[in-house]
Design an enzyme around this catalytic site. Structure first.
Site, PDB file in Angstrom:
ATOM      1  N   LYS A 238      81.480  14.413 -38.116  1.00 34.73           N
ATOM      2  CA  LYS A 238      80.470  15.318 -38.654  1.00 34.73           C
ATOM      3  C   LYS A 238      81.004  16.751 -38.789  1.00 34.73           C
ATOM      4  CE  LYS A 238      76.569  12.518 -36.976  1.00 34.73           C
ATOM      5  NZ  LYS A 238      75.267  12.533 -36.235  1.00 34.73           N
TER       6      LYS A 238
ATOM      7  N   TYR B 290      70.623   9.139 -44.778  1.00 39.89           N
ATOM      8  CA  TYR B 290      69.722   9.131 -43.621  1.00 39.89           C
ATOM      9  C   TYR B 290      68.281   8.776 -43.999  1.00 39.89           C
ATOM     10  CZ  TYR B 290      73.264  11.029 -40.429  1.00 39.89           C
ATOM     11  OH  TYR B 290      74.372  11.201 -39.635  1.00 39.89           O
TER      12      TYR B 290
ATOM     13  N   HIS C  71      79.225   9.822 -36.268  1.00 38.24           N
ATOM     14  CA  HIS C  71      78.256   8.781 -36.599  1.00 38.24           C
ATOM     15  C   HIS C  71      78.969   7.444 -36.556  1.00 38.24           C
ATOM     16  CE1 HIS C  71      75.430   6.260 -38.820  1.00 38.24           C
ATOM     17  NE2 HIS C  71      76.493   5.823 -39.467  1.00 38.24           N
TER      18      HIS C  71
ATOM     19  N   ASN D 265      76.411  16.284 -32.948  1.00 36.55           N
ATOM     20  CA  ASN D 265      77.002  15.387 -31.959  1.00 36.55           C
ATOM     21  C   ASN D 265      78.274  14.686 -32.451  1.00 36.55           C
ATOM     22  OD1 ASN D 265      75.796  13.641 -33.722  1.00 36.55           O
ATOM     23  ND2 ASN D 265      74.466  12.643 -32.235  1.00 36.55           N
TER      24      ASN D 265
ATOM     25  N   GLU E  61      76.452   1.132 -45.289  1.00 38.76           N
ATOM     26  CA  GLU E  61      77.060   2.467 -45.191  1.00 38.76           C
ATOM     27  C   GLU E  61      78.481   2.493 -45.755  1.00 38.76           C
ATOM     28  OE1 GLU E  61      74.378   3.614 -41.257  1.00 38.76           O
ATOM     29  OE2 GLU E  61      76.540   3.376 -41.031  1.00 38.76           O
TER      30      GLU E  61
HETATM   31  P1  ATP Z   1      74.375   8.164 -35.645  1.00 40.49           P
HETATM   32  O1  ATP Z   1      73.373   7.404 -36.515  1.00 40.49           O
HETATM   33  O2  ATP Z   1      74.711   9.537 -36.171  1.00 40.49           O
HETATM   34  O3  ATP Z   1      75.560   7.355 -35.263  1.00 40.49           O
HETATM   35  P2  ATP Z   1      72.700   7.576 -33.456  1.00 40.49           P
HETATM   36  O4  ATP Z   1      72.591   6.199 -34.047  1.00 40.49           O
HETATM   37  O5  ATP Z   1      73.121   7.725 -32.041  1.00 40.49           O
HETATM   38  O6  ATP Z   1      73.670   8.476 -34.262  1.00 40.49           O
HETATM   39  P3  ATP Z   1      70.144   8.095 -34.722  1.00 40.49           P
HETATM   40  O7  ATP Z   1      68.923   7.825 -33.949  1.00 40.49           O
HETATM   41  O8  ATP Z   1      70.568   7.135 -35.787  1.00 40.49           O
HETATM   42  O9  ATP Z   1      71.335   8.340 -33.662  1.00 40.49           O
HETATM   43  O10 ATP Z   1      70.011   9.546 -35.355  1.00 40.49           O
HETATM   44  C1  ATP Z   1      70.901   9.969 -36.367  1.00 40.49           C
HETATM   45  C2  ATP Z   1      71.360  11.363 -36.080  1.00 40.49           C
HETATM   46  O11 ATP Z   1      70.250  12.244 -36.138  1.00 40.49           O
HETATM   47  C3  ATP Z   1      71.942  11.599 -34.667  1.00 40.49           C
HETATM   48  O12 ATP Z   1      73.290  11.264 -34.552  1.00 40.49           O
HETATM   49  C4  ATP Z   1      71.721  13.091 -34.502  1.00 40.49           C
HETATM   50  O13 ATP Z   1      72.708  13.843 -35.210  1.00 40.49           O
HETATM   51  C5  ATP Z   1      70.382  13.302 -35.195  1.00 40.49           C
HETATM   52  N1  ATP Z   1      69.276  13.199 -34.234  1.00 40.49           N
HETATM   53  C6  ATP Z   1      68.724  12.068 -33.744  1.00 40.49           C
HETATM   54  N2  ATP Z   1      67.722  12.334 -32.892  1.00 40.49           N
HETATM   55  C7  ATP Z   1      67.619  13.694 -32.856  1.00 40.49           C
HETATM   56  C8  ATP Z   1      66.794  14.607 -32.160  1.00 40.49           C
HETATM   57  N3  ATP Z   1      65.831  14.191 -31.328  1.00 40.49           N
HETATM   58  N4  ATP Z   1      67.015  15.928 -32.356  1.00 40.49           N
HETATM   59  C9  ATP Z   1      67.968  16.365 -33.201  1.00 40.49           C
HETATM   60  N5  ATP Z   1      68.786  15.561 -33.883  1.00 40.49           N
HETATM   61  C10 ATP Z   1      68.625  14.240 -33.717  1.00 40.49           C
HETATM   62 MG    MG Z   2      72.088   5.813 -36.100  1.00 35.01          MG
END
Ligand code: ATP
Ligand code: MG
Length: 137
Positions: free
Chosen positions: A9, A49, A115, A112, A126
């Protein structure tokens, strides 16, 4: 053998840790079989997303993901989907296990670093979102 889709990211690219994250993929037995740098448009980020469209974090997430260049890659290996999520660590870096990408490098739940696809279905969707078949080796 399984394939998964990965993003480094904008926060991680800005911190200059692309190589360090690639090293973690390789050390974990994940092979990089496709890779490119790009800067997502608003439309690309929103589409990627789309499953989170109704979530309160969606708009700031799209803004963050378009804020600078990213690396997208296809990783291949045994249990690649689960293995990649294991080395990324929990979404919230404060909950991520020590030694994971997010625990070691990430600044917040939103920013974070990485992804990784969460299922076989999302991995194929994806991968196809960013790569054509002839770009995958
Ligand atoms: P990714 O899909 O990026 O691998 P993930 O599967 O752990 O991460 P998801 O629940 O799919 O998390 O959320 C996608 C992304 O949205 C997260 O990686 C993070 O960057 C952001 N995100 C998710 N939850 C929150 C939150 N509560 N506050 C802020 N950002 C969030
Ligand atoms: Mg995810």
């Amino acid at each position: 053998i399984e394939r998964t889709f990965s993003i480094i990211k904008p926060d991680a690219v800005a911190k200059n840790v692309i190589g360090q994250i690639y090293n973690r993929f390789e050390t974990a037995g994940l092979k990089i079989v496709a890779s490119k740098m790009l800067h997502l448009s608003q439309e690309q980020a929103e589409g990627f997303y789309a499953e989170h469209k109704e979530r309160p974090f969606y708009a700031p997430l799209v803004e963050f993901m378009t804020s600078g260049p990213i690396m997208v890659q296809v990783l291949e290996g045994e249990n690649a989907i689960a293995r990649n999520r294991e080395i990324m660590g929990a979404t919230n870096p404060e909950e991520a296990l020590a030694g994971t990408i997010r625990a070691d490098l990430a600044g917040s739940m939103r920013e974070n670093c990485a992804h990784g696809s969460d299922s076989i279905a999302s991995a194929s969707r994806e991968i196809a979102y960013f790569f054509s078949d002839d770009e995958i080796c």
